[in-house]
Scaffold this active site. Structure first.
Site, mmCIF file in Angstrom:
data_model
loop_
_atom_site.group_PDB
_atom_site.id
_atom_site.type_symbol
_atom_site.label_atom_id
_atom_site.label_comp_id
_atom_site.label_asym_id
_atom_site.label_seq_id
_atom_site.Cartn_x
_atom_site.Cartn_y
_atom_site.Cartn_z
ATOM 1 N N TRP A 1 0.833 -1.210 0.000
ATOM 2 C CA TRP A 1 0.000 0.000 0.000
ATOM 3 C C TRP A 1 0.863 1.254 0.000
ATOM 4 O O TRP A 1 0.562 2.228 -0.695
ATOM 5 C CB TRP A 1 -0.995 -0.010 1.154
ATOM 6 C CG TRP A 1 -2.035 -1.071 0.987
ATOM 7 C CD1 TRP A 1 -2.250 -2.134 1.808
ATOM 8 C CD2 TRP A 1 -2.974 -1.204 -0.095
ATOM 9 N NE1 TRP A 1 -3.276 -2.915 1.305
ATOM 10 C CE2 TRP A 1 -3.733 -2.358 0.144
ATOM 11 C CE3 TRP A 1 -3.244 -0.457 -1.236
ATOM 12 C CZ2 TRP A 1 -4.744 -2.809 -0.717
ATOM 13 C CZ3 TRP A 1 -4.249 -0.876 -2.097
ATOM 14 C CH2 TRP A 1 -4.986 -2.040 -1.826
ATOM 15 N N ASP B 1 -1.849 6.722 6.364
ATOM 16 C CA ASP B 1 -2.865 5.836 5.788
ATOM 17 C C ASP B 1 -3.229 4.844 6.879
ATOM 18 O O ASP B 1 -2.520 3.876 7.130
ATOM 19 C CB ASP B 1 -2.316 5.117 4.548
ATOM 20 C CG ASP B 1 -3.303 4.070 4.022
ATOM 21 O OD1 ASP B 1 -4.403 3.913 4.600
ATOM 22 O OD2 ASP B 1 -2.977 3.397 3.025
ATOM 23 N N LYS C 1 -13.147 -1.386 6.990
ATOM 24 C CA LYS C 1 -12.636 -2.281 8.022
ATOM 25 C C LYS C 1 -13.397 -1.983 9.324
ATOM 26 O O LYS C 1 -14.428 -2.582 9.564
ATOM 27 C CB LYS C 1 -11.120 -2.113 8.184
ATOM 28 C CG LYS C 1 -10.313 -2.738 7.020
ATOM 29 C CD LYS C 1 -9.983 -1.760 5.942
ATOM 30 C CE LYS C 1 -8.760 -2.048 5.114
ATOM 31 N NZ LYS C 1 -8.831 -3.067 4.084
HETATM 32 C C1 LIG Z 1 -3.594 0.145 4.310
HETATM 33 C C2 LIG Z 1 -4.472 0.258 3.104
HETATM 34 N N1 LIG Z 1 -4.336 1.318 2.282
HETATM 35 C C3 LIG Z 1 -5.091 1.459 1.183
HETATM 36 C C4 LIG Z 1 -6.040 0.530 0.832
HETATM 37 C C5 LIG Z 1 -6.867 0.739 -0.405
HETATM 38 O O1 LIG Z 1 -8.123 1.130 0.005
HETATM 39 P P1 LIG Z 1 -9.359 1.336 -1.008
HETATM 40 O O2 LIG Z 1 -9.717 -0.001 -1.515
HETATM 41 O O3 LIG Z 1 -10.397 1.955 -0.138
HETATM 42 O O4 LIG Z 1 -8.900 2.246 -2.094
HETATM 43 C C6 LIG Z 1 -6.234 -0.570 1.649
HETATM 44 C C7 LIG Z 1 -7.277 -1.555 1.280
HETATM 45 O O5 LIG Z 1 -7.565 -2.495 1.890
HETATM 46 C C8 LIG Z 1 -5.435 -0.722 2.806
HETATM 47 O O6 LIG Z 1 -5.581 -1.774 3.608
HETATM 48 MG MG LIG Z 2 0.550 -2.737 3.100
#
Ligand SMILES: Cc1ncc(COP(=O)(O)O)c(C=O)c1O
Ligand SMILES: [Mg+2]
Ligand SMILES: Cc1ncc(COP(=O)(O)O)c(C=O)c1O
Ligand SMILES: [Mg+2]
Ligand SMILES: [Mg+2]
Ligand SMILES: [Mg+2]
Lengths: 359, 359
Positions: free
Chosen positions: A102, A171, A195
């Site tokens: 991520w 994030d 979540k």
């Molecule tokens: C830590 C983290 N960042 C970003 C995301 C991406 O999120 P989204 O699917 O809402 O764009 C996730 C998705 O599970 C995540 O766990």
């Molecule tokens: Mg990650």
């Protein structure tokens, strides 16, 4: 069908009480004579819901007055772009700590916008730990430092923060509402709702107000935090049902005693599972002990076949969504707030039982 | 409380059958042992829901094979930017027909991206009609022609299309699923879901496949149609509950006989109300007869005070959300698919009764 035990990383299990409450008022919400889904976002009935959700989030997270709460769309993935588009100033750099896929994705989007620098990464250990960032030489002209506070895929979590004058952007998609944090340590905290917050389709952004209003003029209106701050998340039609559900989730957390109690439960649940994994001679955790996530717990055996057999064995006991992310393999148990300790105990028993069986 | 009659322009009334169906399976959807809100977007259970929704939209709108259906976030407002960011080619112009505030907003975002041209506007009549665009001189190097097929605020609707070689882009937010259209007349049709499609928080984009894949490299990944086409709307976590609700809405439309039957009903409903307004000597419609919307029907008296009194009178009969948009004033009745003709009859009676009363 009976309710299964759902270890999905997100969207993920929600408290049965919350679901039943939503169910009971799905056709007639708050005695409005209509469903929350039918309410104009400009109606008093919906504004009350929005205010209530904001108020509860402020209360539960102890958000200081100088922070704004925005309910946006596009997921955390759109924040990967909105953060640099709004905050990365000319002749400045955006710093990233890389702790998993991520953060890599966040960095990739920032590179499209301006200058970036990686101040620490644990890529060389396949992200099994949070890298050391204590020796960061003091950098000038940093617009911000971006971290992924909890790494959903790799199962790690930050327990300390970089010392920096630049605002820290977190994030916090898979960590939000799982433990107490000090909001004023951050410039921006953002999270996809799917979540601990509610259903997918809402992104919560908690932003220090001095960071709003610096976007370039040609930025699409919808990508400017100022747009949403000025209009209190009502510039265009927000995801009304999702905002309502977040309110119900927060009422539930509040009724349990808030984040202090929630964190205690989450630590107990995580300890229980890590113990079962560590004590096992078949299963192991790939993650560095000090950096282990409370929410997402990857574990493995030495054989893909055995992993697969365990996942099937668990499924036969209604323990589902235990397959690890394809980039890590093995198993992953995500245990968000909605999961009671009894469900974690069932997984621990399955681990022990399976080990007995294959010995 | 008893169900009210909800004339909101969006989010707006949904069919009671659909709401009750969603309610009945909110805790356990499709016998999965969990709510649709708890399903991983990568699970078989959710993929079935996504496929079903796509399949039904294809069927109900007769969408040709060379069009892709995308379920996005950000509302129609984000499409105002995504359209030019993806489709406006270098050394080309984007043409706009301006028929109200929504087209003005769309144009404003396009101007941030590149060269634009207004080929017709009804601004000089306060948007009371669709302007004449039959005399459009053939323009070279147009990337597209953008229209707002139904003008939610002003209450007008396109009944013919500009003759052009460029793809026509239709903001069909308040028209989608209200009448039969020929999808292959358009390059892109987009709509926020919160009228005839489902709850707010999902944007449907129906795009001819040759128009995908021309975005510049530095475009945020989330704003590139290619991203969502390649991943079948699963690049990141989509608004899963909204996609599920759209599926239920489409099943309902399909069960009634599809868009042919829906259009017939909508024409009957609209005729009934326009007749009541036209016959009244107190109320009038500000909109040019040939251009009148089937979905959104503004009407007025000559006095703001009387308008206000009527809105209160109607509310006392459980006819709510009749206040006109602040830019137009007066009243507006939005009568999407979910509104049965009986509810329109109640509004017509209220109009006649009120006129008697104030005479
Ligand atoms: C830590 C983290 N960042 C970003 C995301 C991406 O999120 P989204 O699917 O809402 O764009 C996730 C998705 O599970 C995540 O766990
Ligand atoms: Mg990650
Ligand atoms: C025709 C039209 N276009 C655009 C919009 C904006 O849509 P959204 O709120 O989904 O951004 C609306 C909203 O009602 C609309 O009616
Ligand atoms: Mg072990
Ligand atoms: Mg309009
Ligand atoms: Mg009249």
């Amino acid at each position: 069908m009976d309710r299964v035990v759902n270890f999905s990383a997100g969207p993920s299990a929600m408290p049965l009480e919350v679901l039943m409450r939503a169910q009971s008022e799905l056709v007639d919400t708050n005695h409005a004579g209509m469903s929350v889904m039918e309410m104009s976002h400009r109606s008093k009935a919906f504004e009350d819901i929005l205010e209530n959700t904001k108020h509860l989030l402020k209360k539960v997270m102890s958000i200081p007055e100088n922070y704004k709460i925005l309910f946006l769309q596009g997921g955390a993935s759109l924040q990967f772009s909105m953060i640099p588009l709004n905050l990365l100033q000319k002749d400045h750099e955006a710093a990233y700590i890389i702790t998993g896929s991520w953060s890599q994705k966040a960095l990739k989007e920032a590179k499209k916008v301006g200058q970036t620098t990686v101040i620490a990464t644990s890529e060389e250990t396949q992200f099994r730990n949070i890298p050391d960032f204590s020796q960061i030489t003091h950098k000038e002209n940093l617009s911000y430092v971006h971290i992924t506070g909890n790494n959903t895929i790799e199962g790690t979590r930050f327990t300390t923060l970089p010392k920096t004058d630049a605002p820290i952007i977190n994030d916090w998609s898979s960590g939000i509402l799982s433990e107490e944090i000090n909001v004023s340590d951050y410039g921006v905290i953002y999270a996809g709702a799917q979540k601990n917050l509610g259903p997918s389709g809402v992104t919560v952004v908690i932003i220090r107000d001095d960071l709003i209003g610096h976007a370039p003029d040609n930025l699409p209106t919808m990508l400017d935090y100022k747009t949403h701050e000025k209009s209190d998340s009502l510039y265009n039609t927000p995801p009304t049902f999702g905002i309502y559900m977040i309110g119900l989730m927060l009422e539930w957390i509040d009724s349990l005693g808030g984040l202090k109690e929630i964190e205690k439960r989450n630590r107990e649940k995580a300890s229980l599972l890590y113990e079962a994994i560590d004590q096992s001679s078949l299963f192991y955790s790939p993650v560095n002990k000090e950096d282990r996530s409370l929410m997402n717990i990857p574990f493995k055996t030495d054989s893909e076949e055995t992993d697969k057999a365990f996942i099937e064995f668990a499924a036969s006991k209604q323990l589902v969504e235990l397959k690890g992310h394809r980039s890590v393999g093995g198993m992953r148990a995500s245990m968000y707030n909605a999961m009671p300790i009894e469900h974690v105990e069932r997984l621990c028993s399955a681990i022990r039982e399976f080990e007995e069986k294959v010995k």
